[in-house]
Design an enzyme around this catalytic site. Sequence first.
Site, short mmCIF file in Angstrom:
data_model
loop_
_atom_site.label_atom_id
_atom_site.label_comp_id
_atom_site.label_asym_id
_atom_site.label_seq_id
_atom_site.Cartn_x
_atom_site.Cartn_y
_atom_site.Cartn_z
CD GLU A 133 0.57 -6.99 -4.55
OE1 GLU A 133 0.27 -5.83 -4.23
OE2 GLU A 133 1.17 -7.28 -5.58
CD GLU A 154 1.59 -2.37 -16.44
OE1 GLU A 154 1.26 -3.45 -15.91
OE2 GLU A 154 1.41 -2.14 -17.64
P1 NAD Z 1 3.09 2.33 -3.65
O1 NAD Z 1 1.86 2.39 -4.46
O2 NAD Z 1 3.02 2.56 -2.19
O3 NAD Z 1 4.19 3.38 -4.16
C1 NAD Z 1 4.57 3.42 -5.52
C2 NAD Z 1 5.07 4.81 -5.85
O4 NAD Z 1 4.00 5.73 -5.72
C3 NAD Z 1 6.20 5.32 -4.95
O5 NAD Z 1 7.14 5.98 -5.77
C4 NAD Z 1 5.49 6.30 -4.05
O6 NAD Z 1 6.31 7.34 -3.58
C5 NAD Z 1 4.46 6.87 -4.99
N1 NAD Z 1 3.33 7.53 -4.33
C6 NAD Z 1 2.87 7.34 -3.07
N2 NAD Z 1 1.80 8.13 -2.86
C7 NAD Z 1 1.58 8.82 -3.99
C8 NAD Z 1 0.62 9.79 -4.40
N3 NAD Z 1 -0.34 10.21 -3.58
N4 NAD Z 1 0.68 10.26 -5.66
C9 NAD Z 1 1.62 9.84 -6.52
N5 NAD Z 1 2.57 8.94 -6.19
C10 NAD Z 1 2.55 8.44 -4.94
O7 NAD Z 1 3.71 0.92 -4.02
P2 NAD Z 1 4.86 0.21 -3.26
O8 NAD Z 1 4.28 -0.26 -1.97
O9 NAD Z 1 6.09 1.04 -3.29
O10 NAD Z 1 5.09 -1.05 -4.25
C11 NAD Z 1 4.39 -2.22 -4.15
C12 NAD Z 1 3.24 -2.25 -5.13
O11 NAD Z 1 3.69 -2.11 -6.48
C13 NAD Z 1 2.57 -3.60 -5.07
O12 NAD Z 1 1.18 -3.47 -5.08
C14 NAD Z 1 3.06 -4.27 -6.35
O13 NAD Z 1 2.30 -5.32 -6.81
C15 NAD Z 1 3.13 -3.14 -7.29
N6 NAD Z 1 3.97 -3.47 -8.45
C16 NAD Z 1 3.39 -3.65 -9.67
C17 NAD Z 1 4.16 -4.01 -10.77
C18 NAD Z 1 3.54 -4.20 -12.14
O14 NAD Z 1 4.25 -4.10 -13.12
N7 NAD Z 1 2.26 -4.48 -12.26
C19 NAD Z 1 5.52 -4.17 -10.63
C20 NAD Z 1 6.09 -4.00 -9.38
C21 NAD Z 1 5.29 -3.62 -8.29
#
Ligand code: NAD
Length: 485
Positions: free
Chosen positions: A377, A245
Amino acid sequence: MDRFQHYIDGAFEDGAGAFDSLDPATGAVWAKMPMASAADVDRAVAAADRAFRGWAGLTATARGKLLYRLADLVQEAAPRLAGLETRDTGKIIRETSAQIAYVADYYRYYAGLADKIEGAHLPIDKPDMEVWLRREPVGVVAAIVPWNSQLFLSAVKLGPALAAGCTVVLKASEDGPAPLLEFARLVDRAGFPPGVVNILTGGPEAGQALTSHLRVAHIAFTGGPETARHIVRASAENLARTSLELGGKSPFIVFDDADLESAANAQVAGIFAATGQSCVAGSRLLVQRSVKDAFIARLKAKAEAIRIGAPGDRATEVGPLCTARQRDRIARLVAEAQAAGARLVTGGTLPEGPGFYYPPTILDCSDAPEAPSVTQELFGPVLSVLAFDTEEEALALANATPYGLASGVFTRSLTRAHRMIRGIRAGVVWVNTYRAVSPIAPFGGHGLSGHGREGGLAAALDYTTVKTVWLRTSDDPIPDPFVMR
Ligand code: NAD
């Protein structure tokens, strides 16, 4: 200072490391969080793996009862959970309080669904065979969530996964993990057997260890597309299934026959709620040129009337962003959009004082359709406006993005609404409304917005695999296959 712990194999423990969590409203350190190492992750996955057989072997009704209990505990603990989420992420108390009710609803929905995940009997064309399909849980699920709405985004994973009989290792985001680490206490009190739910926090190291772990069968991820790419690469190790997601650049389309006041209210909520840190944020306003100026004027008045303030104050309508990093990125992209020709309608100036605040901002990008605020975004309170003349143009602009998560259409024409519903490439189309969600309705995206669906029965089935069983009903001996030799 508050201290939080991991929850692994039914016990609370410190992480291999620790880090300070900042209050986004002041920028000051307020709590000490554990930081998981690869070894911590390995112990959590081993615990989930050990617990799997027992959990999957429980009756579905028994699993459902525990989920009902968890839902009740979430509801009882709502003020504390909402307060922690507000403190640790800066999301305003009005929103965190309202969202906890949803969190309990999602656990209840999947509690009720646990004993409705059915197999099937096949009318096979052999008289002495019974063939049926068993729906079985896939195994250990790795759930990873971003900072915004961690309780909600984990409920849409844990609810269906646990109902289906999977065990879970949940990694909270390193930004704002307090509500999930507190939620672990409710899991413990609900009486889930040790190892069924494990909750830890950490950054990319923990995420990488979790997603490449050979005992993980399914990775349920919410976050950005760049992290999703790392995760899909990591899953080349364990060949786990993924549900992703990801973000969005959702079009909010307003035709000149729409109820403009309703559309403006929905647009303001659609972009400024959660200070724009929402995957479904309607961040691209596509408005018919004949009403563009009038509509922008309404939005400007509403945006400038928004009460910005401390997230814990019930009167506050927009609070700070979760991190200084995120605020600075938004400020940079808004400046780049202006340099590319976007006209600032309102906002756009970093306020004085402490905290990670950024004001509700509107950019008229009619003369700058390639500005970064249109194409990327931002995950912040920034609306980019584009104008269109015809329905075909609106559709072309709506689909001019590699994302495909949500969309909104405001029109009074039923036939046009249907044409737009058909034409828009997105996982959700809201017509004359925006941001409506329910546990009963699947949610998810296309393209860079990911794949898989959360919510509804489909999400629970996603955590199962089909076992085909052949049973011979004849007592006649099986003939020697090589009798013709
Ligand atoms: P992110 O992708 O930076 O981090 C998300 C999670 O991934 C965190 O827990 C982080 O620690 C983890 N992570 C980071 N590197 C990783 C790796 N190499 N392997 C596994 N996990 C890892 O996202 P963010 O910046 O925290 O959140 C914002 C993003 O989330 C935006 O793009 C937003 O649109 C998206 N989002 C999507 C939904 C949905 O339902 N579609 C809902 C909320 C947020």
